[in-house]
Design an enzyme around this catalytic site. Structure first.
Site, short mmCIF file in Angstrom:
data_model
loop_
_atom_site.label_atom_id
_atom_site.label_comp_id
_atom_site.label_asym_id
_atom_site.label_seq_id
_atom_site.Cartn_x
_atom_site.Cartn_y
_atom_site.Cartn_z
N HIS A 37 42.49 7.30 64.01
CA HIS A 37 42.82 7.81 65.35
C HIS A 37 44.08 8.67 65.32
O HIS A 37 44.09 9.80 65.83
CB HIS A 37 43.01 6.63 66.31
CG HIS A 37 43.28 7.05 67.72
ND1 HIS A 37 42.29 7.26 68.64
CD2 HIS A 37 44.45 7.31 68.37
CE1 HIS A 37 42.82 7.63 69.79
NE2 HIS A 37 44.13 7.66 69.66
N GLU A 38 45.14 8.12 64.73
CA GLU A 38 46.41 8.86 64.70
C GLU A 38 46.33 10.08 63.80
O GLU A 38 47.00 11.09 64.05
CB GLU A 38 47.54 7.93 64.26
CG GLU A 38 47.78 6.74 65.18
CD GLU A 38 48.03 7.15 66.63
OE1 GLU A 38 48.55 8.26 66.86
OE2 GLU A 38 47.70 6.35 67.52
N HIS B 44 45.25 13.03 65.91
CA HIS B 44 46.36 13.64 66.63
C HIS B 44 47.24 14.46 65.68
O HIS B 44 47.62 15.59 65.97
CB HIS B 44 47.24 12.55 67.28
CG HIS B 44 46.56 11.79 68.38
ND1 HIS B 44 45.83 12.42 69.38
CD2 HIS B 44 46.52 10.47 68.65
CE1 HIS B 44 45.38 11.50 70.22
NE2 HIS B 44 45.76 10.32 69.79
#
Length: 334
Positions: A18-19, A22
């Site tokens: 997920h990170e 980003h």
């Protein structure tokens, strides 16, 4: 101990992916990334590479990418707040996108390994209603009572939910499309309604990819159906919602059942994480996207301090909810 290790691997993978979404898009659009962190709380390990600190923190829940100007005013031309709105939205969506992508990759691997059950009929029991109606091995079920049937589970669900003694089954046989009136009977051993057909299994990369997209869509629909049941009061939140302790327990159960079950659970949690982060809840990505859309409509940004206060309050509420859910998780263990 093995359960804790398995849970740490699953949750760590989901957070990192997920990170990483980003982080990758932020770098791609030229935003200065100050820190990439896995976990929360005190730092256990940190290494600086270029302008970014890569850290591992003590509480193995969540993680974050700290970008210049994301939560504060900044004059730096490479700050998050000074990038175009579409670039900022892309950065925020990227985390959830990676969760969906991870789920599709995992499900593709599973379906490629075990095969994808199709609506092609591999066999018909001699004493079954389908046999009596003239359905044959090699036929393909395409509809039940006029409703398109894309998957075997859709066929079985329709049969189970139907209260009629007979259903109309549409099959393809070669180039022909045939309508068959088929009786339904209850299999006492399986405790479900059946027509007596066995479906074929296809094992190929194309089928696996298509199956992974169908399964992802099914999971997304199930999640939003759950949200609907919450609002209508039909959902038992105390039993159907799991926090960190509950997830560890689920991973433990899946681990004992085998690798495929762990992979399926990982894909399911990944899709959940992707959806939850896109909801307009303060402190989550969906709320930040909402503020950016408001900025686009107003033609000027929301006061960073006011937005930051909203996210701070939202974060506090999320922590409170997580503690309550964790309490319910612990009660379920005893």
């Amino acid at each position: 101990m093995f359960t804790l290790i398995s849970a740490a691997i699953v949750l760590g993978l989901l957070v990192i992916v997920h990170e990483l979404g980003h982080f990758t898009v932020a770098k791609a659009v030229g935003i200065k990334v100050q820190e990439f962190s896995v976990g929360m709380g005190p730092k256990i390990f940190q290494k600086r590479k270029g302008e970014t600190d890569y850290s591992l923190r003590g509480v193995p829940i969540g993680g974050y990418v700290k970008m210049e100007g994301e939560d504060e005013s900044s004059e730096d031309e490479r700050s998050f707040s000074n990038k175009p709105i579409l670039s900022r939205i892309a950065v925020l969506i990227a985390g959830s996108f990676m969760n969906f992508l991870l789920a599709i990759i995992i499900l593709t691997g599973i379906f490629y390994t075990i095969g994808v059950v199709t609506t092609d009929i591999a066999g018909v029991s001699d004493d079954a209603p389908a046999y009596e109606a003239g359905i044959e091995a090699g036929d393909k079920i395409i509809a039940i009572d006029g409703e398109t049937a894309r998957t075997p589970s859709a066929v079985q669900n329709y049969i189970n939910l139907s209260e009629e003694d007979q259903i109309q089954v549409t099959v393809e046989r070669g180039e022909e499309t045939l309508e068959k009136t088929v009786g339904v009977r209850v299999d006492e051993e399986l405790n479900r309604r059946i027509i007596g057909v066995e479906f074929d299994v296809e094992q190929s990369l194309g089928a696996a990819v298509a199956g992974s997209f169908r399964e992802t869509r099914t999971i997304v629909v199930e999640i939003f159906n759950f949200f609907t049941r919450i609002f209508t009061g039909e959902a038992d939140v105390s039993q159907e919602v799991a926090g960190p302790v509950g997830i560890v327990s689920l991973v433990g159960d899946a681990t004992r059942a085998g690798f495929i079950n762990v992979a399926l659970l990982t894909a399911f949690i990944s899709i959940n994480l992707g959806i939850m982060n896109l909801l307009p809840i303060p402190a989550l990505d969906g709320s930040r996207i909402l503020f950016l859309l408001l900025e686009a409509v107003r033609g000027k940004p929301i006061d960073p301090e006011k937005e930051g206060m909203v996210h701070l309050v939202g974060f506090g509420l999320l922590i409170f909810i997580m503690l309550m859910v964790t309490y319910q998780d612990i009660l379920r263990l005893f």
